[in-house]
Design a protein around this motif. Structure first.
Motif, PDB file in Angstrom:
ATOM      1  N   HIS A 183     -21.409  12.584  45.839  1.00 20.97           N
ATOM      2  CA  HIS A 183     -20.818  11.498  45.621  1.00 20.97           C
ATOM      3  C   HIS A 183     -19.101  11.796  45.795  1.00 20.97           C
ATOM      4  O   HIS A 183     -18.779  13.059  45.670  1.00 20.97           O
ATOM      5  CB  HIS A 183     -21.083  10.908  44.405  1.00 20.97           C
ATOM      6  N   THR A 201     -15.441   9.934  44.342  1.00 21.81           N
ATOM      7  CA  THR A 201     -14.676   8.913  43.717  1.00 21.81           C
ATOM      8  C   THR A 201     -13.425   8.610  44.535  1.00 21.81           C
ATOM      9  O   THR A 201     -12.612   9.584  44.508  1.00 21.81           O
ATOM     10  CB  THR A 201     -14.494   9.060  42.200  1.00 21.81           C
ATOM     11  N   ARG A 231     -27.828  15.304  47.539  1.00 22.60           N
ATOM     12  CA  ARG A 231     -27.091  14.094  46.999  1.00 22.60           C
ATOM     13  C   ARG A 231     -25.528  14.792  46.713  1.00 22.60           C
ATOM     14  O   ARG A 231     -25.241  15.573  45.880  1.00 22.60           O
ATOM     15  CB  ARG A 231     -27.872  13.418  46.345  1.00 22.60           C
ATOM     16  N   GLY A 243     -21.777   3.072  49.849  1.00 24.61           N
ATOM     17  CA  GLY A 243     -20.840   2.471  48.655  1.00 24.61           C
ATOM     18  C   GLY A 243     -20.084   1.530  49.073  1.00 24.61           C
ATOM     19  O   GLY A 243     -20.272   0.570  49.762  1.00 24.61           O
ATOM     20  N   ASP A 271     -23.730  15.726  43.023  1.00 20.83           N
ATOM     21  CA  ASP A 271     -24.202  14.755  41.863  1.00 20.83           C
ATOM     22  C   ASP A 271     -24.888  15.828  40.835  1.00 20.83           C
ATOM     23  O   ASP A 271     -25.425  16.688  41.028  1.00 20.83           O
ATOM     24  CB  ASP A 271     -25.500  14.069  42.557  1.00 20.83           C
ATOM     25  N   SER A 288     -21.470   7.581  47.980  1.00 23.93           N
ATOM     26  CA  SER A 288     -22.729   8.269  47.787  1.00 23.93           C
ATOM     27  C   SER A 288     -23.106   8.913  49.132  1.00 23.93           C
ATOM     28  O   SER A 288     -22.982   8.341  50.101  1.00 23.93           O
ATOM     29  CB  SER A 288     -23.780   7.632  47.240  1.00 23.93           C
ATOM     30  N   THR A 335     -16.295   3.967  45.245  1.00 26.92           N
ATOM     31  CA  THR A 335     -17.291   5.094  44.966  1.00 26.92           C
ATOM     32  C   THR A 335     -18.246   5.057  46.134  1.00 26.92           C
ATOM     33  O   THR A 335     -18.877   4.217  46.620  1.00 26.92           O
ATOM     34  CB  THR A 335     -18.018   4.877  43.677  1.00 26.92           C
TER      35      THR A 335
END
Length: 185
Positions: free
Chosen positions: A40, A42, A38, A68, A185, A56, A54
Motif C-alpha cells: 500500500h 499513503t 500486497r 484506490g 501490507d 493498494s 490511499t
C-alpha cells in the motif's frame, strides 16, 4: 550376520523417523511469491497542495494492479501519475523521490508502449468532487520480488498537470502534489 543386519535396519528406521520429524518442525523456506504480494501507499500532500489518498498494490500474472482513491484534486482535472525511483517523500516538493522508475533505460512514453519507463502510468482523472478513483494495471513491474523491476519501497507520485507522454524525461506533468512510499501490507 543377521544380528548386524537387524541393527542397521533398526538404525535406518530411527534415522528416517528423526528426519521426518525434523522436516515437519522446520519452517518452510519462503519463495519469491510469498514476499509482498500486497502493498500500500499513503499519499501525503506535497508542494503546498491538499492532495491525499490511499493506494493498494497487488501482484497479478500480468503486472501490478494499483487501486484506490486520491482526494483534494481540482474538480474535473487530469493528473500525471508515476512510480518514482526512490522511496523517499521527505522533501516538501517530493523531489527526494527522484525521477521516474526506469530500470530498462527507456525514453518516457505512454504506459504499455514499448518505449516507456516502467514507472509511466496512465493519467488520473478527478471527478466533479476532486476525487480520482484509481484502477491501473502496471505492466512490466513486480512487487516484492527483489528483481530489477520491483516497485516495493519506491514512491508513487501525483503531478499537478497531465502527462503529455512525449516530453522528455518526464512528460511535462508539472509539480509533484502528492507522494507515497510503496510498503508491504
Amino acid at each position: 550376520m543377521a544380528r548386524v543386519n537387524a541393527f542397521f535396519a533398526v538404525a535406518s528406521i530411527a534415522l528416517l523417523a528423526a528426519c521426518a520429524t525434523a522436516r515437519q518442525q522446520a519452517p518452510a523456506v519462503p519463495t519469491s511469491s510469498d514476499y509482498a504480494a500486497r502493498a500500500h501507499a499513503t499519499l501525503q500532500s506535497a508542494s503546498g497542495s491538499d492532495v491525499a489518498g490511499t493506494l493498494s498494490f497487488v501482484n497479478t500474472g500480468e503486472g501490478v494492479r494499483i487501486t484506490g482513491r486520491i482526494t483534494g484534486l481540482e474538480p474535473d482535472s487530469t493528473h500525471g501519475f508515476h512510480i518514482h525511483e526512490n522511496g523517499d517523500c521527505g522533501a516538501p516538493d517530493a523531489s527526494s523521490a527522484g525521477g521516474h522508475f526506469n530500470p530498462t533505460h527507456q525514453p518516457h512514453g505512454h504506459a504499455g508502449q514499448a518505449a516507456s519507463h516502467a514507472g509511466d502510468l496512465p493519467n488520473q482523472q478527478a471527478n466533479a468532487d476532486g476525487v480520482a478513483t484509481v484502477d491501473v494495471l502496471a505492466h512490466g513491474v513486480e512487487l516484492g520480488t527483489g528483481g530489477s523491476t520491483d516497485i516495493l519501497d519506491r514512491a508513487i507520485i501525483v503531478h499537478a498537470k497531465p502527462d503529455d507522454y512525449t516530453s522528455q524525461p518526464s512528460g511535462d506533468a508539472g509539480s509533484r502534489i502528492a507522494c507515497g512510499v510503496i510498503t508491504r501490507d
